[in-house]
Write an enzyme that holds these catalytic residues in place. Structure first.
Site, PDB file in Angstrom:
ATOM      1  N   ARG A   1       0.811  -1.206   0.000  1.00 10.54           N
ATOM      2  CA  ARG A   1       0.000   0.000   0.000  1.00 10.54           C
ATOM      3  C   ARG A   1       0.847   1.259   0.000  1.00 10.54           C
ATOM      4  O   ARG A   1       0.467   2.272  -0.540  1.00 10.54           O
ATOM      5  CB  ARG A   1      -0.924  -0.042   1.235  1.00 10.54           C
ATOM      6  CG  ARG A   1      -1.676   1.235   1.541  1.00 10.54           C
ATOM      7  CD  ARG A   1      -2.704   1.483   0.466  1.00 10.54           C
ATOM      8  NE  ARG A   1      -3.335   2.791   0.571  1.00 10.54           N
ATOM      9  CZ  ARG A   1      -2.793   3.946   0.191  1.00 10.54           C
ATOM     10  NH1 ARG A   1      -1.565   3.976  -0.285  1.00 10.54           N
ATOM     11  NH2 ARG A   1      -3.466   5.066   0.291  1.00 10.54           N
ATOM     12  N   TYR A   2       1.999   1.209   0.665  1.00  7.02           N
ATOM     13  CA  TYR A   2       2.870   2.377   0.824  1.00  7.02           C
ATOM     14  C   TYR A   2       4.135   2.184  -0.007  1.00  7.02           C
ATOM     15  O   TYR A   2       4.488   1.059  -0.341  1.00  7.02           O
ATOM     16  CB  TYR A   2       3.228   2.543   2.308  1.00  7.02           C
ATOM     17  CG  TYR A   2       2.022   2.742   3.187  1.00  7.02           C
ATOM     18  CD1 TYR A   2       1.380   3.974   3.237  1.00  7.02           C
ATOM     19  CD2 TYR A   2       1.498   1.694   3.926  1.00  7.02           C
ATOM     20  CE1 TYR A   2       0.252   4.147   4.041  1.00  7.02           C
ATOM     21  CE2 TYR A   2       0.373   1.866   4.719  1.00  7.02           C
ATOM     22  CZ  TYR A   2      -0.242   3.097   4.778  1.00  7.02           C
ATOM     23  OH  TYR A   2      -1.362   3.269   5.559  1.00  7.02           O
TER      24      TYR A   2
ATOM     25  N   ASP B   1     -12.035   0.025  12.869  1.00  6.15           N
ATOM     26  CA  ASP B   1     -12.366  -0.079  11.443  1.00  6.15           C
ATOM     27  C   ASP B   1     -13.845  -0.418  11.235  1.00  6.15           C
ATOM     28  O   ASP B   1     -14.505  -0.928  12.141  1.00  6.15           O
ATOM     29  CB  ASP B   1     -11.490  -1.151  10.780  1.00  6.15           C
ATOM     30  CG  ASP B   1     -10.039  -0.689  10.651  1.00  6.15           C
ATOM     31  OD1 ASP B   1      -9.812   0.537  10.539  1.00  6.15           O
ATOM     32  OD2 ASP B   1      -9.141  -1.562  10.670  1.00  6.15           O
TER      33      ASP B   1
ATOM     34  N   CYS C   1      -4.293 -17.306  15.117  1.00  3.50           N
ATOM     35  CA  CYS C   1      -3.875 -16.475  16.250  1.00  3.50           C
ATOM     36  C   CYS C   1      -3.932 -17.323  17.527  1.00  3.50           C
ATOM     37  O   CYS C   1      -4.516 -18.402  17.528  1.00  3.50           O
ATOM     38  CB  CYS C   1      -4.820 -15.288  16.422  1.00  3.50           C
ATOM     39  SG  CYS C   1      -4.645 -14.051  15.131  1.00  3.50           S
TER      40      CYS C   1
ATOM     41  N   ASP D   1      -7.647   4.604   9.920  1.00  5.46           N
ATOM     42  CA  ASP D   1      -7.220   3.877   8.725  1.00  5.46           C
ATOM     43  C   ASP D   1      -8.358   4.056   7.718  1.00  5.46           C
ATOM     44  O   ASP D   1      -9.451   3.522   7.899  1.00  5.46           O
ATOM     45  CB  ASP D   1      -6.939   2.409   9.049  1.00  5.46           C
ATOM     46  CG  ASP D   1      -5.836   1.846   8.160  1.00  5.46           C
ATOM     47  OD1 ASP D   1      -5.662   2.359   7.027  1.00  5.46           O
ATOM     48  OD2 ASP D   1      -5.143   0.902   8.567  1.00  5.46           O
TER      49      ASP D   1
ATOM     50  N   ARG E   1       7.289  -0.023   1.965  1.00  5.89           N
ATOM     51  CA  ARG E   1       7.086  -1.110   2.919  1.00  5.89           C
ATOM     52  C   ARG E   1       5.869  -1.946   2.550  1.00  5.89           C
ATOM     53  O   ARG E   1       4.932  -1.451   1.920  1.00  5.89           O
ATOM     54  CB  ARG E   1       6.927  -0.553   4.332  1.00  5.89           C
ATOM     55  CG  ARG E   1       5.854   0.506   4.493  1.00  5.89           C
ATOM     56  CD  ARG E   1       6.226   1.420   5.669  1.00  5.89           C
ATOM     57  NE  ARG E   1       5.180   2.376   5.996  1.00  5.89           N
ATOM     58  CZ  ARG E   1       4.969   3.511   5.334  1.00  5.89           C
ATOM     59  NH1 ARG E   1       5.693   3.816   4.270  1.00  5.89           N
ATOM     60  NH2 ARG E   1       4.010   4.333   5.710  1.00  5.89           N
TER      61      ARG E   1
ATOM     62  N   CYS F   1     -11.588  -7.922  15.106  1.00  8.78           N
ATOM     63  CA  CYS F   1     -10.497  -8.156  14.139  1.00  8.78           C
ATOM     64  C   CYS F   1     -10.785  -7.501  12.789  1.00  8.78           C
ATOM     65  O   CYS F   1     -11.837  -7.704  12.181  1.00  8.78           O
ATOM     66  CB  CYS F   1     -10.298  -9.651  13.932  1.00  8.78           C
ATOM     67  SG  CYS F   1      -9.004 -10.036  12.733  1.00  8.78           S
TER      68      CYS F   1
ATOM     69  N   LYS G   1      -3.338   4.878   6.495  1.00 13.13           N
ATOM     70  CA  LYS G   1      -3.387   5.428   7.841  1.00 13.13           C
ATOM     71  C   LYS G   1      -3.312   6.950   7.823  1.00 13.13           C
ATOM     72  O   LYS G   1      -2.407   7.515   7.239  1.00 13.13           O
ATOM     73  CB  LYS G   1      -2.225   4.876   8.649  1.00 13.13           C
ATOM     74  CG  LYS G   1      -2.272   3.369   8.820  1.00 13.13           C
ATOM     75  CD  LYS G   1      -1.116   2.909   9.680  1.00 13.13           C
ATOM     76  CE  LYS G   1      -1.190   1.421   9.951  1.00 13.13           C
ATOM     77  NZ  LYS G   1      -0.920   0.615   8.747  1.00 13.13           N
TER      78      LYS G   1
ATOM     79  N   CYS H   1      -9.510 -11.645  18.611  1.00  9.16           N
ATOM     80  CA  CYS H   1     -10.086 -10.363  19.025  1.00  9.16           C
ATOM     81  C   CYS H   1     -11.418 -10.204  18.303  1.00  9.16           C
ATOM     82  O   CYS H   1     -11.487 -10.357  17.080  1.00  9.16           O
ATOM     83  CB  CYS H   1      -9.173  -9.202  18.629  1.00  9.16           C
ATOM     84  SG  CYS H   1      -7.455  -9.417  19.124  1.00  9.16           S
TER      85      CYS H   1
ATOM     86  N   ARG I   1      -9.291  -8.143  10.112  1.00 13.93           N
ATOM     87  CA  ARG I   1      -9.120  -9.133   9.044  1.00 13.93           C
ATOM     88  C   ARG I   1      -9.961 -10.377   9.289  1.00 13.93           C
ATOM     89  O   ARG I   1      -9.583 -11.480   8.898  1.00 13.93           O
ATOM     90  CB  ARG I   1      -7.634  -9.491   8.931  1.00 13.93           C
ATOM     91  CG  ARG I   1      -7.011  -8.940   7.678  1.00 13.93           C
ATOM     92  CD  ARG I   1      -5.512  -9.067   7.635  1.00 13.93           C
ATOM     93  NE  ARG I   1      -4.954  -7.724   7.627  1.00 13.93           N
ATOM     94  CZ  ARG I   1      -4.021  -7.292   8.463  1.00 13.93           C
ATOM     95  NH1 ARG I   1      -3.495  -8.108   9.362  1.00 13.93           N
ATOM     96  NH2 ARG I   1      -3.593  -6.061   8.389  1.00 13.93           N
TER      97      ARG I   1
END
Ligand SMILES: *Cc1c(COP(=O)(O)O)cnc(C)c1O
Length: 443
Positions: free
Chosen positions: A115-116, A296, A128, A333, A119, A135, A340, A132, A137
């Site tokens: 995206r950037y 999000d 995981c 985001d 990086r 989440c 971000k 959470c 994702r």
């Protein structure tokens, strides 16, 4: 006096021998995921029981260590809300999306989000240690059928090899630290063989869900791949136990700089005073608060959302009030893949040609007199300007400041403003005459 760090174990685990309790494999294989199991530790609410008995909900799994941090008598416990589902997860809300950050659209190969400019985010597993509820994702995480395979991994490595602008690889998922130790080591070895990759970062909640995974052996292995950075994910001071502090100490001693990313969650950490306690407690265990994220727009997390204003209020209550090291950046985001965006209170109040007016955290308003004789450095003799690395596709604000570009136009700007074919008339100067002001002409 700082609050002491504590170590907890729910009563049902009282008889588990320490060797087992402190073994991450035992923690993983004894995770709780049914109403029946969880009921042995907590008194479930109707809403929780209903969610746990619903098919097709985002995966539930909690380590015995993490569930022990919950006060079993408190239905509003901030740790509880992060990992025990409630019926509200099934509610839809305006602007809800499955892939709210448009990560899939930014993936040149499966599992790699570029995206950037310099990086990439590399999704190395969908698993995981615990899940959470909010989440970002959840569309892929937790689903045992959606694992990344060796072929995807080879494609990711191949993309990185042929993309020299990538100097920073962020390993995430899922959680990279649940990978089998040999696989993780191979992954890091393969990344380190690529000369243009300068730093590797890991985003992991394993230290929080299962601090016993952070063994000395793991830290020694990670230290072979420096420079390596790691961000943990703590949302509330109750998650900072003695075990987490010790795990962070082992990582810090292995030379790994530690950061923390939190998500701003209604009913969990939407309180300025709690946030101040959180960031101070983090710096005590040598973890630097990095980002505080606005929640999000992801399915299942509607009941966790706060207004953006709550985040601004929290930042207002942190900056200046406590150590600068303890202040994270508040980030929205941007939905749709905008990336971000840092958001904060305004400290710059006004400007004239020679002064700026600024205010501090206390509301003290002052002026800063601008220099009258400022000569900017000369880019023609500056070796950094001369050798600047190209940033492909970066013609945004940097392009306006730094390049020859004069403006940025929204999409279809020209067509919209070409009313009655103005552009066409402009090109043909013979036909075009400015309207004389007050001349009485009508066309
Ligand atoms: C968050 C993120 C990064 C890392 O961003 P930093 O601001 O450098 O921490 C990189 N790629 C993607 C796709 C991300 O979402």
């Amino acid at each position: 006096m700082p609050t002491p760090l504590v170590s907890k174990r729910a009563p049902i685990y009282a008889d588990v021998p320490d060797e087992k309790w402190n073994d991450w494999r035992w923690q993983l294989s004894h995770r709780l995921n049914t109403a029946e199991d969880i009921e042995k530790v907590l008194h479930l609410t109707e809403s929780e029981r209903k969610a746990l008995q619903t098919q097709g909900l985002f995966r539930v799994d909690v380590t015995p260590y993490f569930i022990s941090l919950i006060d079993p008598e408190d239905p509003n416990d901030p740790v509880r809300k992060q990992i025990i589902p409630v019926a509200e997860e099934m509610n839809a809300f305006t602007a809800m999306m499955e892939d709210s950050l448009a990560e899939d659209r930014h993936s040149p190969v499966p599992g790699l989000v570029h995206r950037y400019p310099d990086r990439v985010l590399m999704l190395v597993t969908t698993q995981c240690a615990s899940y959470c509820r909010y989440c970002t994702r959840s569309r892929i995480v937790g689903d045992p059928g959606q694992t990344f395979n060796r072929q995807d991994f080879e494609m990711q490595i191949d993309y990185l090899k042929r993309t020299p602008q990538v100097r920073d690889v962020l390993l995430s998922g899922g959680d990279p630290l649940v990978l089998a130790p040999k696989i993780l080591e191979e992954l890091l070895t393969r990344l380190r063989e690529i000369p243009h990759i300068e730093i590797v970062r890991i985003g992991s909640r394993v230290p929080v869900f299962m601090p016993m995974r952070i063994t000395q052996e793991l830290c020694d292995m990670l230290a072979r791949f420096h420079p390596l950075w790691l961000n943990i994910h703590v949302n509330h001071p109750n998650e900072i136990s003695l075990e987490l502090a010790e795990a962070c100490d082992r990582m810090s001693r292995a030379g790994i700089p530690l950061g923390n990313q939190s998500v701003l969650l209604a009913g969990v950490n939407d309180c300025v005073h709690m946030q101040r306690e959180l960031v101070q407690k983090l710096t005590r265990i040598r973890v630097r608060p990095y980002y505080l994220y606005q929640c999000d727009l992801v399915e299942g997390s509607g009941h966790f959302r706060t207004p953006v204003a709550k985040g601004i209020e929290i930042m207002e209550g942190l900056r200046g009030h406590t150590s600068g090291y303890a202040v994270p950046q508040f980030i929205v985001d941007a939905p749709g893949g905008g990336g971000k965006i840092p958001v904060m209170p305004n400290y710059l109040l006004s400007m004239s040609d020679h002064k700026v007016i600024v205010r501090n955290y206390e509301g003290y308003v002052t002026t800063y007199e601008e220099p009258t004789e400022y000569k900017s450095h000369d880019p023609k003799t500056c070796k950094f300007c001369q050798s600047k690395r190209p940033e492909p596709g970066q013609t945004g604000l940097t392009g306006l400041l730094d390049g020859d570009q004069m403006f940025i136009k929204p999409e279809h700007f020209d067509e919209l403003h070409n009313r009655d074919g103005i552009q066409h008339r402009l090109k043909d100067e013979n036909k075009w005459k400015p309207l004389g002001i007050g001349s009485g002409e009508t066309d």
